[in-house]
Design an enzyme around this catalytic site. Structure first.
Site, mmCIF file in Angstrom:
data_model
loop_
_atom_site.group_PDB
_atom_site.id
_atom_site.type_symbol
_atom_site.label_atom_id
_atom_site.label_comp_id
_atom_site.label_asym_id
_atom_site.label_seq_id
_atom_site.Cartn_x
_atom_site.Cartn_y
_atom_site.Cartn_z
ATOM 1 N N HIS A 24 0.800 -1.234 0.000
ATOM 2 C CA HIS A 24 0.000 0.000 0.000
ATOM 3 C C HIS A 24 0.835 1.288 0.000
ATOM 4 O O HIS A 24 0.788 2.102 0.909
ATOM 5 C CB HIS A 24 -1.125 0.021 1.041
ATOM 6 N N HIS A 78 -3.176 -10.230 14.765
ATOM 7 C CA HIS A 78 -3.472 -8.990 14.031
ATOM 8 C C HIS A 78 -4.430 -9.299 12.886
ATOM 9 O O HIS A 78 -4.231 -10.271 12.151
ATOM 10 C CB HIS A 78 -2.139 -8.441 13.501
ATOM 11 N N GLU A 80 -5.067 -7.466 10.137
ATOM 12 C CA GLU A 80 -4.729 -7.010 8.780
ATOM 13 C C GLU A 80 -4.506 -8.227 7.867
ATOM 14 O O GLU A 80 -3.938 -9.243 8.278
ATOM 15 C CB GLU A 80 -3.509 -6.077 8.784
ATOM 16 N N ASP A 82 -2.650 -9.241 5.542
ATOM 17 C CA ASP A 82 -1.388 -9.933 5.262
ATOM 18 C C ASP A 82 -1.152 -11.050 6.282
ATOM 19 O O ASP A 82 -0.346 -11.949 6.050
ATOM 20 C CB ASP A 82 -0.191 -8.964 5.200
ATOM 21 N N HIS A 144 0.098 -2.635 15.134
ATOM 22 C CA HIS A 144 -0.080 -1.524 14.251
ATOM 23 C C HIS A 144 -1.539 -1.054 14.096
ATOM 24 O O HIS A 144 -1.804 0.062 13.643
ATOM 25 C CB HIS A 144 0.534 -2.001 12.927
ATOM 26 N N ASP A 163 3.639 -7.361 13.812
ATOM 27 C CA ASP A 163 4.298 -6.363 12.953
ATOM 28 C C ASP A 163 5.560 -5.770 13.610
ATOM 29 O O ASP A 163 6.509 -5.404 12.900
ATOM 30 C CB ASP A 163 3.329 -5.221 12.621
ATOM 31 N N TYR A 191 10.791 -0.187 7.674
ATOM 32 C CA TYR A 191 9.494 -0.696 8.137
ATOM 33 C C TYR A 191 8.948 0.197 9.257
ATOM 34 O O TYR A 191 7.781 0.592 9.249
ATOM 35 C CB TYR A 191 9.654 -2.137 8.635
ATOM 36 N N HIS A 222 7.003 -10.377 9.801
ATOM 37 C CA HIS A 222 7.597 -10.071 8.503
ATOM 38 C C HIS A 222 9.115 -10.211 8.576
ATOM 39 O O HIS A 222 9.743 -9.686 9.507
ATOM 40 C CB HIS A 222 7.307 -8.621 8.080
HETATM 41 FE FE1 FEO Z 1 -0.326 -4.462 10.060
HETATM 42 FE FE2 FEO Z 1 1.788 -6.828 8.643
HETATM 43 O O1 FEO Z 1 0.158 -5.953 9.012
#
Ligand code: FEO
Length: 386
Positions: A24, A78, A80, A82, A144, A163, A191, A222
């Site tokens: 994004h 989380h 989100e 991903d 996040h 995250d 990041y 990640h």
């Molecule tokens: Fe806030 Fe890796 O997602």
């Protein structure tokens, strides 16, 4: 697609997104990973999933260890996508699994996937017994999203931080002692600058709460897993969250006919004459997400735009909107640029820098093309004011 053993009975079973170049709006030149972790105990537990298109990769890795249908718990740290994108299909397979998440995680997952699953909501301090191992939970809202939490595997001293401490970095290596540390740190900084920066106070709170854990491994969601450089990355997070920076100037500009570029160079000389490190970031050749990595550790943020149709250039407006949203604090700002007649852009840039809460240096404004004498004056003005 092999799983990677982290400790006895604990495996990385995530997905590697080698081709990802845009998260994004964040330029991810080195791709990314979505890290899911499998814990084998009396209760088989999966920590997070992967982006939907890497579901098959995750299932293949899990299947090397255990039949995915036997998963008892899926911890969703989380919402989100991903990290939750693989959840709907996984729960079709693991029909009896319970989704363990925060209260906001439950409402967030329901809002995303419009479906009822078996949920167990947890709060900070709650524990979940898996048999011989125990998970403890720590809610970390806004690190996040409001739903975020971390999970700590007590017996193995592993913090699943989601995250936090992540990097967008696609590699076959999994640990911080297997890959060039400079690149890991650079990607961790990028990041932080592009994802976590607005949430400094929440990061400080999360770091304080997590400091009660004895941590052997930080398994973020990640990139690379931290096991050999944990104190270093925690120190970096403390500095970034406190908005501590170096004596460094980032000079961001775009130019129409070269005059604003000449002013940028004169400003750069002014800093250089005072032995302050500088980064010249022409928006024509630098991505805003890379500029933010420099902003993360810079005291002076100088932004220059010529005036076009009574406005700043759209490229500068885009950068300023992005930076303002990411909310760096305690910086010093400088607006500059050339103009033909109206000259509104310089005031507009300064207004945004002021909205960011930056202390302002005297703005620099030159009509049409600067003369050499004028440029020298600008360099001196900068050197004098710092
Ligand atoms: Fe806030 Fe890796 O997602």
């Amino acid at each position: 697609m092999q799983p990677v053993k982290i400790k006895e009975g604990i495996y990385w079973v995530g997905g590697i997104d080698w081709d990802l170049r845009n998260f994004h709006g964040y330029l991810t030149q080195r791709g990314s990973t979505y890290n899911a972790y499998l814990i084998i105990d009396e209760k088989i537990t999966l920590i997070d999933t992967v982006k939907h298109y890497l579901y098959d990769e995750m299932i293949e890795r899990i299947s090397q260890v255990v039949d995915p249908a036997k998963i008892d718990y899926v911890v969703s740290n989380h919402v989100e996508m991903d990290h939750s994108g693989g959840l709907p299909k996984l729960l079709e397979l693991a029909k009896n699994a319970t989704v363990v998440t925060s209260a906001k995680g439950e409402s967030g997952l329901k809002a995303h996937y419009k479906t009822e699953w078996n949920f167990k909501t947890v709060k900070s301090g709650d524990s979940l017994n898996l048999g011989s191992k125990n998970l403890q939970f720590l809610l970390t809202p806004m690190v996040h999203w409001p739903d975020n939490m971390m999970s700590y595997l007590v017996e193995d001293k592993i913090l699943f931080s989601n995250d936090a401490f992540g990097q967008h970095l696609a590699t076959s290596e999994r640990f911080d002692d297997q890959y060039p540390l400079g690149i890991i740190k650079e990607e961790a900084a990028k990041y932080y600058a592009n994802i976590v920066l607005p949430y400094g106070p929440q990061v400080i709170k999360a770091l304080e709460s997590a400091s009660k854990f004895d941590i052997d491994i930080i398994a973020s969601s990640h990139g690379i897993i931290w096991r050999s450089h944990i104190p270093e990355i925690i120190e970096e997070y403390k500095k970034w969250a406190a908005n501590e920076f170096e004596d460094k100037a980032v000079i961001v500009y775009d130019t129409m006919w070269g005059s604003t570029a000449e002013i940028a160079t004169a400003i750069q000389r002014g800093f250089e004459n005072k032995n302050i490190n500088t980064r010249m970031m022409n928006l024509d050749v630098n991505h805003i997400s890379d500029i933010m990595t420099e902003v993360l550790t810079a005291k002076y943020i100088c932004v220059g735009s010529p005036t076009i149709n009574n406005n700043m250039l759209p490229s500068i407006a885009s950068f300023l909107t992005y930076m303002k949203g990411l909310s760096p604090k305690k910086r010093t700002g400088l607006a500059f640029g050339s103009y033909g007649w109206g000259g509104q852009s310089i005031g507009q840039v300064e207004e945004v820098l002021s909205d960011c809460g930056f202390e302002l240096m005297e703005k620099v404004k030159v009509q049409y093309v600067p003369e050499e004498e004028n440029l020298q004056k600008i360099s001196k003005q900068i050197s004098k004011s710092i």
